[in-house]
Design a protein around this motif. Structure first.
Motif, short mmCIF file in Angstrom:
data_model
loop_
_atom_site.label_atom_id
_atom_site.label_comp_id
_atom_site.label_asym_id
_atom_site.label_seq_id
_atom_site.Cartn_x
_atom_site.Cartn_y
_atom_site.Cartn_z
N ALA A 56 0.75 4.39 -2.58
CA ALA A 56 0.56 5.77 -2.12
C ALA A 56 1.64 6.67 -2.69
O ALA A 56 1.35 7.78 -3.16
N LEU A 109 0.82 -1.21 0.00
CA LEU A 109 0.00 0.00 0.00
C LEU A 109 0.85 1.26 0.00
O LEU A 109 0.52 2.24 -0.66
N SER A 110 2.00 1.23 0.69
CA SER A 110 2.80 2.45 0.79
C SER A 110 3.42 2.80 -0.57
O SER A 110 3.52 3.97 -0.93
N LEU A 169 0.95 7.34 -6.40
CA LEU A 169 -0.20 8.24 -6.56
C LEU A 169 0.20 9.68 -6.24
O LEU A 169 -0.12 10.62 -6.99
N ILE A 170 0.94 9.85 -5.12
CA ILE A 170 1.36 11.21 -4.72
C ILE A 170 2.25 11.81 -5.79
O ILE A 170 2.08 12.97 -6.18
N TRP A 206 5.09 11.09 3.59
CA TRP A 206 5.32 9.70 3.22
C TRP A 206 6.69 9.24 3.68
O TRP A 206 6.88 8.09 4.07
#
Lengths: 178, 104
Positions: free
Chosen positions: A8, A4-5, A11-12, A49
């Motif tokens: 993320a 998931l990270s 996406l960021i 993050w």
């Protein structure tokens, strides 16, 4: 299956790069300032993050809350915010794109060639208390001198801003441009 | 965080830097040039933060360097906007092509 990270992060970074592109290519100057705001928020998200919370907070406070607001103010002070920017010649766009793409490819290629070896990264990040103590410490590894120099720089730049933007008396503003 | 290699973060920051550079090449309005400059400074900050986090997680120098860059960028933006407003008062335009007094 990507964790998931990682999802993320991608996406960021997609959000960050798309808003940055919209900010430098938009024709409406006010809208590109708003896109710049979103892009800087994306940079703050990357700091979050990376678990650098202090840096992300400073980024939001100084950049999003300070510099972008200043830029929007200067947009309003200098020209109509709804006005479109003039388009450039096509050849200039071509050469700019050529320089940018070749520079990006060269830099990415040399980064790839270097191949950074990742050391253990599960160490805890320094918390705000440690950072604050180190910033004002005068021992080895302390940042007291740069801190003082930056404070003097901020004072000097504030005085310089007032001196530059001050309205001159009428006798001195006679040299109007041709 | 371990699942994303350092190289990907560096490539993202390189892309951000060159997007800012594209803006610097193609814009003629001083305010938009300043905005591109902010993007480039931010890409450098991402680099420093990523190096600090991935390669030297015990130290704090990357955080400090990024913090000082952010502070100096704020001072620089303030001065640049003061100069832009003064230029607008003198030339009634913020186009870099119009400020030619020192050129000839």
């Amino acid at each position: 299956m990507m964790p998931l990270s990682a999802i993320a992060f991608y996406l960021i970074s997609a959000f960050l790069l798309i808003t940055a592109l919209l900010s430098v290519t938009g024709r409406n100057i006010f809208r590109s300032a708003i896109w710049l705001l979103f892009s800087l928020l994306g940079v703050a998200a990357i700091y979050f993050w990376l678990e650098l919370n202090l840096l992300a907070a400073v980024q939001i406070v100084v950049y999003v809350g300070g510099i972008v607001v200043l830029i929007i103010f200067s947009v309003f002070l200098t020209r109509g915010s709804g006005q479109e920017l003039p388009t450039l010649r096509r050849s200039r766009h071509f050469f700019a794109l050529l320089a940018v793409i070749s520079g990006f490819l060269f830099t990415a290629w040399s980064l790839w060639l270097y191949g950074y070896r990742q050391t253990a990264s599960d160490a805890v990040v320094a918390d705000v208390r440690t950072i604050g103590k180190q910033m004002l410490s005068i021992e080895a590894g302390g940042y007291a001198l740069p801190f003082e120099m930056v404070s003097i720089l901020l004072l000097a730049s504030m005085v310089a801003c007032i001196a530059i933007a001050m309205k001159l008396p009428d006798s001195k503003t006679t040299n109007t441009p041709k | 965080m371990q699942h994303v290699p350092l190289l990907h973060i560096l490539v993202v920051s390189t892309a951000l830097f060159f997007i800012g550079m594209y803006g610097m090449f193609t814009r003629r309005n001083l305010i938009t040039i300043l905005m591109s400059l902010e993007l480039m400074l931010n890409s450098v900050n991402i680099n420093l933060a990523a190096f600090q986090r991935y390669l030297y997680p015990q130290q704090t120098d990357g955080i400090f360097l990024s913090l000082f860059i952010i502070i100096i960028a704020a001072a620089e933006a303030a001065i640049a906007i003061a100069i832009i407003i003064h230029l607008y008062r003198t030339y009634h335009s913020v186009d870099v092509e119009d400020a030619t007094e020192l050129k000839y």
